[in-house]
Scaffold this active site. Structure first.
Site, mmCIF file in Angstrom:
data_model
loop_
_atom_site.group_PDB
_atom_site.id
_atom_site.type_symbol
_atom_site.label_atom_id
_atom_site.label_comp_id
_atom_site.label_asym_id
_atom_site.label_seq_id
_atom_site.Cartn_x
_atom_site.Cartn_y
_atom_site.Cartn_z
ATOM 1 N N GLY A 175 93.873 80.056 52.453
ATOM 2 C CA GLY A 175 93.743 81.488 52.720
ATOM 3 C C GLY A 175 92.417 82.124 52.678
ATOM 4 O O GLY A 175 92.020 83.042 53.082
ATOM 5 N N GLU A 233 89.615 83.912 46.054
ATOM 6 C CA GLU A 233 91.101 84.061 46.488
ATOM 7 C C GLU A 233 91.338 85.045 47.768
ATOM 8 O O GLU A 233 90.550 85.948 47.726
ATOM 9 C CB GLU A 233 91.835 84.628 45.041
ATOM 10 C CG GLU A 233 92.005 83.534 44.263
ATOM 11 C CD GLU A 233 93.468 82.573 44.698
ATOM 12 O OE1 GLU A 233 93.679 82.479 45.874
ATOM 13 O OE2 GLU A 233 93.853 82.020 43.740
ATOM 14 N N ASP A 291 98.965 87.458 43.755
ATOM 15 C CA ASP A 291 100.245 87.891 43.875
ATOM 16 C C ASP A 291 100.975 87.948 42.550
ATOM 17 O O ASP A 291 100.797 88.648 41.835
ATOM 18 C CB ASP A 291 100.757 87.228 44.895
ATOM 19 C CG ASP A 291 102.245 87.644 45.524
ATOM 20 O OD1 ASP A 291 102.600 88.883 45.478
ATOM 21 O OD2 ASP A 291 103.151 86.972 45.804
ATOM 22 N N LYS A 335 97.807 92.327 44.589
ATOM 23 C CA LYS A 335 99.138 92.682 44.696
ATOM 24 C C LYS A 335 99.745 92.986 43.092
ATOM 25 O O LYS A 335 100.606 92.227 42.835
ATOM 26 C CB LYS A 335 99.859 91.845 45.379
ATOM 27 C CG LYS A 335 100.980 92.786 46.443
ATOM 28 C CD LYS A 335 101.759 91.644 47.037
ATOM 29 C CE LYS A 335 101.460 91.163 48.306
ATOM 30 N NZ LYS A 335 102.740 90.152 48.955
ATOM 31 N N ASP A 366 98.134 83.894 55.897
ATOM 32 C CA ASP A 366 99.259 83.239 56.786
ATOM 33 C C ASP A 366 100.787 83.752 56.478
ATOM 34 O O ASP A 366 100.955 83.993 55.421
ATOM 35 C CB ASP A 366 99.372 81.810 56.969
ATOM 36 C CG ASP A 366 99.715 81.057 55.974
ATOM 37 O OD1 ASP A 366 99.181 81.440 54.813
ATOM 38 O OD2 ASP A 366 100.651 80.462 55.991
HETATM 39 P P1 IMP Z 1 100.462 83.717 43.724
HETATM 40 O O1 IMP Z 1 101.815 84.402 43.745
HETATM 41 O O2 IMP Z 1 99.712 84.873 42.940
HETATM 42 O O3 IMP Z 1 100.543 82.724 43.085
HETATM 43 O O4 IMP Z 1 100.189 83.596 45.206
HETATM 44 C C1 IMP Z 1 99.902 82.417 45.707
HETATM 45 C C2 IMP Z 1 99.381 82.353 47.299
HETATM 46 O O5 IMP Z 1 100.524 82.786 47.955
HETATM 47 C C3 IMP Z 1 98.314 83.265 47.620
HETATM 48 O O6 IMP Z 1 97.084 82.412 47.559
HETATM 49 C C4 IMP Z 1 98.729 83.187 49.087
HETATM 50 O O7 IMP Z 1 98.272 82.084 49.661
HETATM 51 C C5 IMP Z 1 99.948 83.435 49.061
HETATM 52 N N1 IMP Z 1 100.493 84.641 49.388
HETATM 53 C C6 IMP Z 1 100.972 85.681 48.270
HETATM 54 N N2 IMP Z 1 101.264 86.865 48.702
HETATM 55 C C7 IMP Z 1 101.047 86.628 49.967
HETATM 56 C C8 IMP Z 1 101.219 87.643 51.368
HETATM 57 O O8 IMP Z 1 101.706 88.735 51.080
HETATM 58 N N3 IMP Z 1 100.839 87.046 52.357
HETATM 59 C C9 IMP Z 1 100.698 85.898 52.743
HETATM 60 N N4 IMP Z 1 100.509 84.984 51.646
HETATM 61 C C10 IMP Z 1 100.743 85.380 50.520
HETATM 62 MG MG MG Z 2 95.815 81.523 48.405
#
Ligand code: IMP
Ligand code: MG
Length: 179
Positions: free
Chosen positions: A47, A104, A108, A136, A164
């Site tokens: 991403g 990054e 999220d 987020k 994506d």
């Molecule tokens: P985490 O939940 O912080 O571990 O997020 C991991 C990964 O989930 C991010 O690096 C993105 O690749 C994907 N991700 C999280 N939120 C979104 C979103 O709103 N759209 C697309 N991908 C997301």
């Molecule tokens: Mg990512």
């Protein structure tokens, strides 16, 4: 299945111009903080690839190197059982003794970023900080210190500019919410 067969609705959240302004600001912050430090930038695939490409072209400080990490995703589970594995790692010498900036696309839940941090800390860098295009915070399950943030986004699913949905939409120049 193509976009035209779905009911998904894209709503523009940040235009390419607004993104470029945010990237320029982040590059300036990094230039200030990493003057004379020859940082290593570590992009988290996939991403971050467009963000990283734009960011490095706005940075003026010389970089020691640009590296990439890839983490397995933990699917769409909302429970915090995720334990992402490294699917593409770094050579053991890539970051040792270096000032590292993790790049990054979006932080999220924080699960992926914190797993990346744990992995990197084992490689004995001098320092590690996180720079994310999108944050987020409303979804956070694991606390991570994010030093550089492009935009703080609402709790919506986001695509475009490298990000994506099921591998689609990465090529879009603007950032959208997906309904
Ligand atoms: P985490 O939940 O912080 O571990 O997020 C991991 C990964 O989930 C991010 O690096 C993105 O690749 C994907 N991700 C999280 N939120 C979104 C979103 O709103 N759209 C697309 N991908 C997301
Ligand atoms: Mg990512």
């Amino acid at each position: 299945m193509g976009n035209e067969e779905t009911e998904r609705k894209l709503v523009c959240l940040y235009t390419a111009v607004e993104i470029a302004e945010a990237v320029q600001r982040l590059a300036g912050e990094l230039d200030q903080d990493y003057a004379h430090r020859f940082p290593v930038l570590v992009g988290v695939l996939k991403g971050s690839f467009i963000f990283l490409a734009d960011l490095v072209r706005r940075m003026k400080v010389p970089l020691r190197s640009i590296e990439f990490l890839r983490m397995s995703s933990y699917g769409s589970a909302t429970v915090s059982s995720g334990n992402p594995q490294i699917t593409l790692g770094l050579s053991s010498t890539a970051v040792a003794g270096r000032d590292v900036v993790v790049i990054e696309d979006i932080v999220d839940t924080g699960i992926t970023t914190s797993a990346a941090l744990t992995y990197l800390q084992d490689l004995q860098p001098a320092s590690v900080k996180i720079c994310t295009l999108l944050d987020k915070p409303s979804r956070r399950q694991v606390s991570v210190e994010v030093s550089y943030v492009g935009f703080t986004v609402p709790d919506k699913f986001i695509v475009g500019y490298g990000i994506d949905f099921d591998q689609e939409y990465r090529q879009l120049p603007h950032i959208y919410t997906l309904d």
